[in-house]
Design a protein around this motif. Structure first.
Motif, mmCIF file in Angstrom:
data_model
loop_
_atom_site.group_PDB
_atom_site.id
_atom_site.type_symbol
_atom_site.label_atom_id
_atom_site.label_comp_id
_atom_site.label_asym_id
_atom_site.label_seq_id
_atom_site.Cartn_x
_atom_site.Cartn_y
_atom_site.Cartn_z
ATOM 1 N N THR A 2 0.827 -1.194 0.000
ATOM 2 C CA THR A 2 0.000 0.000 0.000
ATOM 3 C C THR A 2 0.865 1.250 0.000
ATOM 4 O O THR A 2 1.836 1.349 0.745
ATOM 5 N N ARG A 3 0.509 2.211 -0.844
ATOM 6 C CA ARG A 3 1.288 3.446 -0.916
ATOM 7 C C ARG A 3 0.991 4.298 0.314
ATOM 8 O O ARG A 3 -0.130 4.360 0.801
ATOM 9 N N HIS A 4 1.969 4.993 0.807
ATOM 10 C CA HIS A 4 1.845 5.770 2.029
ATOM 11 C C HIS A 4 2.980 6.775 2.086
ATOM 12 O O HIS A 4 3.913 6.735 1.289
ATOM 13 N N LEU A 5 2.912 7.667 3.020
ATOM 14 C CA LEU A 5 4.030 8.565 3.290
ATOM 15 C C LEU A 5 4.901 7.918 4.352
ATOM 16 O O LEU A 5 4.386 7.432 5.366
ATOM 17 N N ASN A 6 6.198 7.882 4.122
ATOM 18 C CA ASN A 6 7.086 7.305 5.122
ATOM 19 C C ASN A 6 6.998 8.136 6.401
ATOM 20 O O ASN A 6 7.340 9.315 6.408
ATOM 21 N N SER A 7 6.546 7.525 7.463
ATOM 22 C CA SER A 7 6.380 8.254 8.720
ATOM 23 C C SER A 7 7.031 7.468 9.838
ATOM 24 O O SER A 7 6.851 6.250 9.957
ATOM 25 N N GLY A 8 7.793 8.152 10.654
ATOM 26 C CA GLY A 8 8.471 7.504 11.761
ATOM 27 C C GLY A 8 7.593 7.410 12.979
ATOM 28 O O GLY A 8 6.634 8.172 13.142
ATOM 29 N N MET A 9 7.918 6.482 13.845
ATOM 30 C CA MET A 9 7.196 6.339 15.106
ATOM 31 C C MET A 9 7.834 7.254 16.143
ATOM 32 O O MET A 9 9.045 7.194 16.363
ATOM 33 N N PRO A 10 7.053 8.114 16.792
ATOM 34 C CA PRO A 10 7.614 8.990 17.830
ATOM 35 C C PRO A 10 8.261 8.169 18.938
ATOM 36 O O PRO A 10 7.810 7.062 19.253
#
Length: 346
Positions: A2-10
Motif C-alpha cells: 500500500t502506498r503511504h508517506l514514510n512516517s516515523g514512530m515517535p
C-alpha cells in the motif's frame, strides 16, 4: 504494498524495550553509567533515533506483529528488503543508504553479539548504484556578496524611510547570518545555538565566535574570527537591529525570531529563500561548507589543507572526500577572509 508517506514512530510510542535500549546505549545517565554510544555527537544520536523510529514506523504499517518480537529478531533480510521498497516510494537511493546504515549502527549497538555485517553489505550495494543529486557549484565569494548586499539594502531602505521597519530588520539579520556563515562555516545546529554572552567575544576590532566541544560533531572546540568589516556589521546588528525583534531581550540567542530564538530549520528556510532569490538557485546551510572548501581550493590551492581546519575535520582525507571536487579554525577563517578581501569582497 500500500502506498503511504514514510512516517516515523515517535520515541514515546516506541515499544518499551526499544526505548530502554536506546536510552541505555546512547543516552548517558551520569558519568559512571554511560552506554557505548553516549559519547556520540547530539546530531548523530538524533539521526539514529529518527531513522530507527522510521524503521519502527515501517513495521507498524506493514508488519505490526513484528513489534511484539525482540528488536534483534525483527531485523531479518526479508523485512529489510521490504523496508527498502517502502522507502523507495518517497526517498532517493542515497537517502535509503543513510537509513540502512543508521539502522545497522543502532541494531548493532542494541545486539552487539550478533553478526550484522549482512545489513551493512546491503547498504553498500545500494550505495554503489546510487546517483548523488547534482548541485550547482557555488563559491563563498558569491554567498558573501549576497549577504553584504542584503545588509546594505536594508540600511539604505531604513534610512530612506527614516525608521527601521520589520522587513528591514529581518533582511539585515538574514544578510548577516549568510555572511557570518561564509566566514564561519560551522554546522547548522551549532550555528543556531550561538549565544551572545557564552560564544562571542570582542578581540580588538574583531568578533570571535566559539563553538564548544559539546556542540561539534568531532567533540573538538572550534573558534572563528570575523573580519573587521563583518565585525562592524555585527556591531550594528547587536546595537540597532537585534533589539527591534520582539522578545529579543528575553534570551541571549544571536539569531532571534518573534519572541524566541531561531531554530536551525528556520535558518535553513531563510537561507534557501534568499539564495533562490539572489542567486537563482537554492543553497542550503550545509553547502556553505562545500563552498568554502571549493573556494579555497580554487583561489589558494597551495593552502587547500586549511579547509580541513576551517570545517573542523579530523583529517584532510575527510575534507577531500566530502567537500573538495593548521592552523586551527580561527586561523583558517582568517585566511578565508583574507582571500575574500583580496577579491574586493571585504
Amino acid at each position: 504494498m500500500t502506498r503511504h508517506l514514510n512516517s516515523g514512530m515517535p520515541f514515546d510510542a516506541w515499544p518499551s524495550q526499544d526505548r530502554e535500549l536506546f536510552q541505555r546505549v546512547f543516552e548517558a545517565i551520569d558519568v559512571f553509567d554511560s552506554g557505548p554510544g553516549s559519547s556520540l555527537a547530539p546530531a548523530t544520536k538524533y539521526s539514529r533515533k529518527v531513522d530507527y523510529g522510521l524503521w519502527l514506523g515501517f513495521l507498524s504499517h506493514i508488519f505490526p506483529d513484528a513489534l511484539e518480537l525482540k528488536p534483534g529478531d525483527r531485523v531479518d533480510q526479508s523485512r529489510v528488503e521490504d523496508y527498502v521498497e517502502y522507502l523507495r516510494e518517497n526517498c532517493r537511493e542515497t537517502t535509503i543508504v543513510h537509513c540502512l546504515a543508521r539502522l545497522f549502527y543502532t541494531i548493532r549497538a542494541f545486539c552487539p553479539h550478533r553478526d550484522w555485517r549482512w545489513l551493512y553489505r546491503i547498504s553498500r550495494r545500494i550505495a554503489v548504484k546510487a546517483v548523488p543529486m547534482k548541485h550547482r557549484q557555488v563559491l563563498s565569494s558569491d554567498l558573501y556578496a549576497l549577504g553584504l548586499r542584503l545588509m546594505d539594502r536594508a540600511l539604505i531602505k531604513a534610512n530612506a524611510l527614516g525608521r527601521l521597519t520589520k522587513s528591514c530588520a529581518i533582511a539585515y539579520r538574514d544578510g548577516l547570518l549568510i555572511a557570518t556563515l561564509v566566514e564561519a562555516p560551522m554546522r547548522r545546529g551549532a550555528f543556531s545555538r550561538l549565544q551572545i554572552d557564552d560564544h562571542m567575544m570582542r578581540v580588538g576590532q574583531r568578533w570571535c565566535l566559539t563553538v564548544p566541544a559539546e556542540n561539534t560533531k568531532t567533540r573538538t572546540a572550534e573558534e572563528y574570527e570575523l573580519s573587521e568589516r563583518l565585525s562592524r556589521c555585527m556591531d550594528i546588528y547587536l546595537d540597532q537591529i537585534r533589539p527591534e525583534f520582539p522578545g529579543a531581550d528575553t534570551h541571549n540567542s544571536l539569531w532571534p525570531y518573534e519572541g524566541r530564538p531561531m531554530t536551525d530549520k528556520m535558518i535553513r528556510r531563510r537561507i534557501i529563500k534568499w539564495t533562490r532569490l539572489g542567486l537563482g538557485f537554492e543553497v542550503s546551510p550545509h553547502r556553505f561548507r562545500n563552498a568554502a572548501a571549493t573556494f579555497i581550493s580554487i583561489a589558494d590551492p597551495e593552502n587547500v589543507r586549511l579547509a580541513r581546519d576551517l570545517l573542523g575535520h579530523r583529517s584532510f582525507a575527510m575534507t577531500e572526500k566530502h567537500y573538495i571536487e593548521g592552523a586551527q579554525s580561527r586561523i583558517a577563517g582568517r585566511e578565508l577572509a583574507a582571500i575574500l578581501a583580496g577579491r574586493g569582497q571585504t
